[in-house]
Design a protein around this motif. Structure first.
Motif, mmCIF file in Angstrom:
data_model
loop_
_atom_site.group_PDB
_atom_site.id
_atom_site.type_symbol
_atom_site.label_atom_id
_atom_site.label_comp_id
_atom_site.label_asym_id
_atom_site.label_seq_id
_atom_site.Cartn_x
_atom_site.Cartn_y
_atom_site.Cartn_z
ATOM 1 N N LEU A 119 27.363 -12.942 -47.878
ATOM 2 C CA LEU A 119 27.002 -11.806 -48.736
ATOM 3 C C LEU A 119 26.684 -12.577 -50.152
ATOM 4 O O LEU A 119 26.066 -12.023 -50.640
ATOM 5 C CB LEU A 119 28.644 -11.095 -48.950
ATOM 6 C CG LEU A 119 28.672 -9.964 -47.593
ATOM 7 C CD1 LEU A 119 30.164 -9.443 -48.121
ATOM 8 C CD2 LEU A 119 27.844 -9.127 -47.469
ATOM 9 N N LEU A 120 27.412 -13.473 -50.559
ATOM 10 C CA LEU A 120 27.306 -14.253 -51.733
ATOM 11 C C LEU A 120 25.750 -15.015 -51.942
ATOM 12 O O LEU A 120 24.916 -14.703 -52.639
ATOM 13 C CB LEU A 120 28.361 -15.192 -52.122
ATOM 14 C CG LEU A 120 29.706 -14.441 -52.771
ATOM 15 C CD1 LEU A 120 30.625 -15.599 -52.972
ATOM 16 C CD2 LEU A 120 29.407 -13.936 -54.202
ATOM 17 N N VAL A 121 25.640 -15.928 -50.829
ATOM 18 C CA VAL A 121 24.639 -16.868 -50.783
ATOM 19 C C VAL A 121 23.164 -16.180 -50.256
ATOM 20 O O VAL A 121 22.263 -16.153 -51.150
ATOM 21 C CB VAL A 121 25.028 -17.930 -49.950
ATOM 22 C CG1 VAL A 121 23.785 -18.915 -49.681
ATOM 23 C CG2 VAL A 121 26.143 -18.887 -50.288
ATOM 24 N N GLY A 122 23.368 -15.330 -49.217
ATOM 25 C CA GLY A 122 22.125 -14.851 -48.755
ATOM 26 C C GLY A 122 21.562 -13.512 -49.203
ATOM 27 O O GLY A 122 20.736 -13.203 -49.603
ATOM 28 N N THR A 153 27.261 -24.904 -45.245
ATOM 29 C CA THR A 153 26.258 -25.452 -44.077
ATOM 30 C C THR A 153 26.189 -24.438 -42.947
ATOM 31 O O THR A 153 24.825 -24.400 -42.493
ATOM 32 C CB THR A 153 26.719 -26.638 -43.679
ATOM 33 O OG1 THR A 153 27.178 -27.733 -44.767
ATOM 34 C CG2 THR A 153 25.897 -27.288 -42.774
ATOM 35 N N GLU A 154 27.132 -23.843 -42.489
ATOM 36 C CA GLU A 154 26.880 -22.742 -41.380
ATOM 37 C C GLU A 154 26.083 -21.696 -41.703
ATOM 38 O O GLU A 154 25.232 -21.077 -40.995
ATOM 39 C CB GLU A 154 28.012 -22.557 -40.792
ATOM 40 C CG GLU A 154 29.001 -23.577 -40.166
ATOM 41 C CD GLU A 154 30.332 -23.326 -39.804
ATOM 42 O OE1 GLU A 154 30.847 -22.017 -40.056
ATOM 43 O OE2 GLU A 154 31.159 -24.181 -39.330
ATOM 44 N N VAL A 155 26.169 -21.086 -42.965
ATOM 45 C CA VAL A 155 25.352 -20.152 -43.447
ATOM 46 C C VAL A 155 23.836 -20.436 -43.363
ATOM 47 O O VAL A 155 22.993 -19.964 -43.134
ATOM 48 C CB VAL A 155 25.693 -19.611 -44.867
ATOM 49 C CG1 VAL A 155 24.676 -18.660 -45.783
ATOM 50 C CG2 VAL A 155 27.188 -19.024 -45.047
ATOM 51 N N ILE A 156 23.653 -21.788 -43.967
ATOM 52 C CA ILE A 156 22.013 -22.255 -44.482
ATOM 53 C C ILE A 156 21.576 -22.522 -42.892
ATOM 54 O O ILE A 156 20.544 -22.031 -42.834
ATOM 55 C CB ILE A 156 22.238 -23.488 -45.178
ATOM 56 C CG1 ILE A 156 22.704 -23.039 -46.734
ATOM 57 C CG2 ILE A 156 20.799 -23.931 -45.143
ATOM 58 C CD1 ILE A 156 22.922 -24.364 -47.354
ATOM 59 N N LEU A 178 23.376 -11.663 -52.242
ATOM 60 C CA LEU A 178 23.213 -11.742 -53.497
ATOM 61 C C LEU A 178 22.519 -12.778 -54.337
ATOM 62 O O LEU A 178 21.854 -12.762 -55.359
ATOM 63 C CB LEU A 178 24.825 -11.819 -54.100
ATOM 64 C CG LEU A 178 24.857 -11.868 -55.632
ATOM 65 C CD1 LEU A 178 24.480 -10.453 -56.184
ATOM 66 C CD2 LEU A 178 26.522 -11.860 -56.171
ATOM 67 N N GLY A 179 22.390 -13.818 -53.380
ATOM 68 C CA GLY A 179 21.481 -15.157 -53.956
ATOM 69 C C GLY A 179 22.333 -16.010 -54.941
ATOM 70 O O GLY A 179 21.570 -16.846 -55.628
ATOM 71 N N GLU A 180 23.452 -16.075 -54.811
ATOM 72 C CA GLU A 180 24.278 -16.985 -55.587
ATOM 73 C C GLU A 180 24.851 -18.010 -54.803
ATOM 74 O O GLU A 180 25.208 -17.891 -53.581
ATOM 75 C CB GLU A 180 25.456 -16.188 -56.547
ATOM 76 C CG GLU A 180 24.938 -15.076 -57.449
ATOM 77 C CD GLU A 180 24.269 -15.702 -58.761
ATOM 78 O OE1 GLU A 180 24.150 -16.899 -58.658
ATOM 79 O OE2 GLU A 180 23.674 -14.943 -59.600
ATOM 80 N N PHE A 181 25.166 -19.222 -55.544
ATOM 81 C CA PHE A 181 25.628 -20.332 -54.795
ATOM 82 C C PHE A 181 27.036 -20.502 -55.201
ATOM 83 O O PHE A 181 27.675 -20.674 -56.231
ATOM 84 C CB PHE A 181 24.778 -21.532 -55.205
ATOM 85 C CG PHE A 181 24.502 -22.791 -54.390
ATOM 86 C CD1 PHE A 181 24.011 -22.518 -53.271
ATOM 87 C CD2 PHE A 181 25.264 -23.846 -54.691
ATOM 88 C CE1 PHE A 181 23.818 -23.786 -52.379
ATOM 89 C CE2 PHE A 181 25.030 -24.945 -53.957
ATOM 90 C CZ PHE A 181 24.351 -24.922 -52.305
ATOM 91 N N SER A 182 27.942 -20.739 -54.187
ATOM 92 C CA SER A 182 29.415 -20.746 -54.180
ATOM 93 C C SER A 182 29.770 -21.820 -53.275
ATOM 94 O O SER A 182 29.325 -21.961 -52.020
ATOM 95 C CB SER A 182 29.935 -19.655 -53.756
ATOM 96 O OG SER A 182 31.584 -19.850 -53.892
ATOM 97 N N LEU A 183 30.581 -22.630 -53.921
ATOM 98 C CA LEU A 183 31.050 -23.988 -53.152
ATOM 99 C C LEU A 183 32.723 -24.005 -53.174
ATOM 100 O O LEU A 183 33.414 -25.001 -53.155
ATOM 101 C CB LEU A 183 30.519 -25.445 -53.588
ATOM 102 C CG LEU A 183 29.115 -25.629 -53.336
ATOM 103 C CD1 LEU A 183 28.774 -26.755 -54.224
ATOM 104 C CD2 LEU A 183 29.168 -25.984 -51.832
#
Length: 332
Positions: free
Chosen positions: A58-61, A252-255, A63-68
């Motif tokens: 939801l965040l990365v794909g 990593t799993e998201v990407i 919204l387009g924001e990078f969270s670690l």
């Protein structure tokens, strides 16, 4: 809701029920003998990993924001739910009700943390936001190592085992379904607009900060739910588990699955949950393997294995109908 959408949801629900019945028949038949509990454990791990990865997507794909620092939200949900159930374990409450309340407590605790972190930080973008999320996760981890109620630097053990595959499967289905419907709603479309052009969305009157905090909170909530499932399955936790490597593993799993693809997150999380068990003799090189796969994905398929594609049983059936109609015309 249009009849076509209702029909699509019904067909997919039937498919999920049939899949559950397959798992139930396999596990209850004892076909794996003494290893049945082992395989059920892997399936349970895959379920809460799917919740984590889809929530991060939801965040990365979307919204387009990078969270670690997503493991930080998971740890908040895990510890909050564990403290709650430890206080009520002797109350005589039915186990299913206790489990549901534990999930809600874990999700709400993580969501509140998401709001507190999101409001001051989501004005940042890109690398700056990623750095802040890493810092947040480390602050939470260090704090838990110093709180007596969480066991301090020792293992918090004796947590009631409530998570079993059959319950966790449906928790996973509900969580993923909610996130999928959110993406398909007008709120989800607005979030995608922010992702595509931040400045244009703001100029159009969209409250960008509100929607970013909203997604951050929803993502944190489901990470907390996954943490609650994890805590009541593992039954013993140590804060160092929820470190940077754990967050990076989810990212990593998201990407690999494909940013923005819920199907990619589900299949990618399930596959990468099973893979370490299949390669247990090479467990030392697991992160090296992830890195190699990630590099190859970035080179040959930058959008991930599934890209933005979503799987649906209705899509399969409609495709079969089209092929059947074409073959019928050809025979004529």
């Amino acid at each position: 809701m249009p009849k076509k959408i209702k029909r699509n949801y019904l067909i997919n629900l039937i498919g999920l029920i049939l899949l559950f019945l397959v798992f139930y028949a396999v596990f209850e038949s004892g076909i794996f003998g003494s290893r049945t509990n082992y395989f059920m454990g892997i399936a349970t791990t895959a379920c809460y990993t799917i919740i984590m990865v889809t929530s991060l997507n939801l965040l990365v794909g979307i919204l387009g924001e990078f969270s670690l620092g997503h493991a930080g939200f998971m740890s908040v949900g895990a510890y909050a739910s564990a403290i709650f159930t430890n206080a009520l374990v002797d109350s005589g409450m039915p186990r299913l009700l206790l489990f549901i309340l534990a999930l809600l407590i874990g999700g709400i605790a993580a969501a509140i943390t998401g709001v507190l972190v999101g409001i001051p930080t989501l004005k940042l973008r890109g690398d700056y936001l990623a750095i802040v999320t890493v810092a947040f996760a480390e602050i939470i981890r260090v704090a838990f190592t110093n709180f007596e109620i969480t066991g301090g630097g020792r293992t918090m053990s004796g947590i009631t085992k409530l998570s079993n595959f059959y319950w966790v499967y449906w928790v996973m289905v509900v969580c993923v379904a909610f996130m999928y419907m959110f993406i398909r709603s007008r709120f989800g479309r607005t979030v995608k607009a922010i992702r595509e052009d931040y400045i244009a969305a703001a100029a159009s009157g969209v409250n960008v900060t509100f929607y970013k905090v909203l997604v951050f909170t929803i993502s944190a909530f489901f990470a907390g739910v996954a943490g609650a499932v994890y805590a009541h399955y593992i039954t013993a936790m140590i804060p160092t588990t929820f470190n940077f490597n754990y967050s990076a593993e989810f990212l990593t799993e998201v990407i690999i699955g494909g940013t923005g693809s819920m199907t990619g997150s589900v299949i990618g999380a399930a596959f990468l949950s099973i893979l370490p068990e299949m390669m247990r003799s090479f467990a030392t090189y697991r992160y090296l393997g992830y890195a190699i796969v990630l590099v190859l994905i970035m080179i040959f398929r930058p959008k991930g294995v599934f890209g933005g594609w979503e799987f649906s049983l209705t899509g399969v059936f409609s495709g079969l109908r089209k092929r059947g109609s074409k073959s019928g015309k050809g025979d004529e």
